[in-house]
Structures are given as structure tokens and as C-alpha cells.
Design a protein around this motif. Structure first.
Motif, PDB file in Angstrom:
ATOM      1  N   UNK A 197       0.832  -1.204   0.000  1.00 27.21           N
ATOM      2  CA  UNK A 197       0.000   0.000   0.000  1.00 27.21           C
ATOM      3  C   UNK A 197       0.868   1.255   0.000  1.00 27.21           C
ATOM      4  N   UNK A 198       1.900   1.280   0.835  1.00 33.08           N
ATOM      5  CA  UNK A 198       2.810   2.440   0.864  1.00 33.08           C
ATOM      6  C   UNK A 198       3.490   2.632  -0.485  1.00 33.08           C
ATOM      7  N   UNK A 199       3.917   1.547  -1.103  1.00 35.20           N
ATOM      8  CA  UNK A 199       4.582   1.636  -2.403  1.00 35.20           C
ATOM      9  C   UNK A 199       3.625   2.137  -3.484  1.00 35.20           C
ATOM     10  N   UNK A 200       2.396   1.668  -3.456  1.00 37.87           N
ATOM     11  CA  UNK A 200       1.399   2.117  -4.434  1.00 37.87           C
ATOM     12  C   UNK A 200       1.148   3.605  -4.266  1.00 37.87           C
ATOM     13  N   UNK A 201       0.959   4.046  -3.052  1.00 34.31           N
ATOM     14  CA  UNK A 201       0.702   5.462  -2.785  1.00 34.31           C
ATOM     15  C   UNK A 201       1.890   6.328  -3.189  1.00 34.31           C
ATOM     16  N   UNK A 202       3.106   5.829  -2.980  1.00 40.46           N
ATOM     17  CA  UNK A 202       4.302   6.584  -3.368  1.00 40.46           C
ATOM     18  C   UNK A 202       4.433   6.643  -4.887  1.00 40.46           C
ATOM     19  N   UNK A 203       4.047   5.583  -5.567  1.00 36.91           N
ATOM     20  CA  UNK A 203       4.164   5.519  -7.021  1.00 36.91           C
ATOM     21  C   UNK A 203       3.172   6.438  -7.710  1.00 36.91           C
ATOM     22  N   UNK A 204       2.002   6.614  -7.117  1.00 38.06           N
ATOM     23  CA  UNK A 204       0.966   7.442  -7.739  1.00 38.06           C
ATOM     24  C   UNK A 204       0.196   8.205  -6.669  1.00 38.06           C
ATOM     25  N   UNK A 205       0.542   9.453  -6.450  1.00 38.14           N
ATOM     26  CA  UNK A 205      -0.149  10.258  -5.439  1.00 38.14           C
ATOM     27  C   UNK A 205      -1.641  10.464  -5.722  1.00 38.14           C
ATOM     28  N   UNK A 206      -2.066  10.218  -6.965  1.00 37.51           N
ATOM     29  CA  UNK A 206      -3.475  10.400  -7.313  1.00 37.51           C
ATOM     30  C   UNK A 206      -4.273   9.096  -7.272  1.00 37.51           C
ATOM     31  N   UNK A 207      -3.672   8.041  -6.760  1.00 36.59           N
ATOM     32  CA  UNK A 207      -4.372   6.754  -6.685  1.00 36.59           C
ATOM     33  C   UNK A 207      -5.585   6.892  -5.766  1.00 36.59           C
ATOM     34  N   UNK A 208      -6.629   6.183  -6.075  1.00 39.19           N
ATOM     35  CA  UNK A 208      -7.845   6.176  -5.268  1.00 39.19           C
ATOM     36  C   UNK A 208      -7.955   4.811  -4.612  1.00 39.19           C
ATOM     37  N   UNK A 209      -8.155   4.807  -3.300  1.00 42.21           N
ATOM     38  CA  UNK A 209      -8.347   3.556  -2.570  1.00 42.21           C
ATOM     39  C   UNK A 209      -9.835   3.266  -2.454  1.00 42.21           C
ATOM     40  N   UNK A 210     -10.177   2.013  -2.648  1.00 40.54           N
ATOM     41  CA  UNK A 210     -11.559   1.570  -2.520  1.00 40.54           C
ATOM     42  C   UNK A 210     -11.570   0.206  -1.838  1.00 40.54           C
ATOM     43  N   UNK A 211     -12.733  -0.178  -1.368  1.00 41.03           N
ATOM     44  CA  UNK A 211     -12.958  -1.532  -0.876  1.00 41.03           C
ATOM     45  C   UNK A 211     -14.143  -2.069  -1.654  1.00 41.03           C
ATOM     46  N   UNK A 212     -13.930  -3.195  -2.337  1.00 38.51           N
ATOM     47  CA  UNK A 212     -14.981  -3.776  -3.171  1.00 38.51           C
ATOM     48  C   UNK A 212     -15.197  -5.237  -2.787  1.00 38.51           C
TER      49      UNK A 212
END
Length: 138
Positions: free
Chosen positions: A35-50
């Protein structure tokens, strides 16, 4: 559908926090690091729970940017990161190691003692976002 743009006080972020905490073992550590790596790679990423359902009441963490980038599911012996458009993503470091013959998706299975090239993973996330953005704009 709860979603968040990187805030830890939003419903989706809180649900993902709870999913990670609920694992209580190496899988939670791996998912938190991913999760930290994803957020660092793309500051505009949107987190969801599906995909909340009786057999998985917490749901599945999902990271999106112009469509699903990847999902993070935990199983007894692995954490599986499934990239929705993985077959279209250039993977020069060979991180994909699962679902290699799937039509559209590809996955990375991480087991307890596996290592992950963090720089390569960040590049893979950025490539996935680029594929989604191109498909969205095209």
C-alpha cells in the motif's frame, strides 16, 4: 462504495487499515508495505474496498486510477496482487508470477519469505496507471 484519495481518515482508507490490522501476521505487513509503495508511485491513486460478501465481509482493497490498477487479496499462504490490465503492462523486471495465461489480468503472488524489488514494483504501478490513462483518454 467507500473510496479515498490517500486520506487516512476516509471510510475506504479506514477499512483498508482494518483489513491490514485484522490479518495480524506477515500478510498484514506485506499488504501495508504494498500500500505504501502504491501510494508513493501514484499520489493520485484512489483507494476503494470492493466485493464485500458473506465469505469475505471485510472486502478487497482496490487501488484505482482511471480504472482498477490492482487489488490486494490475502490468502492463507500468500498475498495476491492482481492487475486488472496486467497483460497490457510492460513488466521488464518480471514481477508478474501468477495468472500469466489469463486473457487480460496478471498477478503477483507474494509468499511469507519472498522479497519484492520495490523500485520495480513502483515502476509497474506507474505503468499500470499509464495503461489505464491511455485507455481512458483514447
Amino acid at each position: 462504495m467507500p473510496q479515498s484519495r490517500l486520506g487516512s481518515d476516509t471510510p475506504a482508507a479506514q477499512k483498508i487499515d482494518a483489513i491490514i490490522a485484522g490479518l495480524g501476521d506477515w500478510r498484514g505487513d506485506v499488504l501495508a508495505r504494498i500500500r505504501r509503495l502504491i501510494r508513493a508511485a501514484d499520489p493520485d491513486i484512489v483507494e476503494e474496498v470492493k466485493w464485500v460478501k458473506p465469505t469475505n465481509p471485510a472486502g478487497v482493497p482496490v487501488w484505482s486510477h482511471h480504472g482498477i490498477v490492482c487489488t490486494g487479496e490475502s490468502y492463507r499462504s500468500k498475498v495476491k496482487l492482481t492487475f486488472a490490465r496486467g497483460a497490457s503492462i510492460h513488466d521488464p523486471d518480471g514481477l508478474f508470477n501468477a495468472s500469466l495465461d489469463a486473457g487480460v489480468r496478471r498477478a503477483i503472488d507474494i509468499h511469507e519469505h519472498d522479497s519484492l524489488d520495490e523500485a520495480a514494483f513502483r515502476k509497474l504501478i506507474q505503468a499500470a496507471v499509464a495503461v489505464n490513462t491511455t485507455a481512458h483518454d483514447g
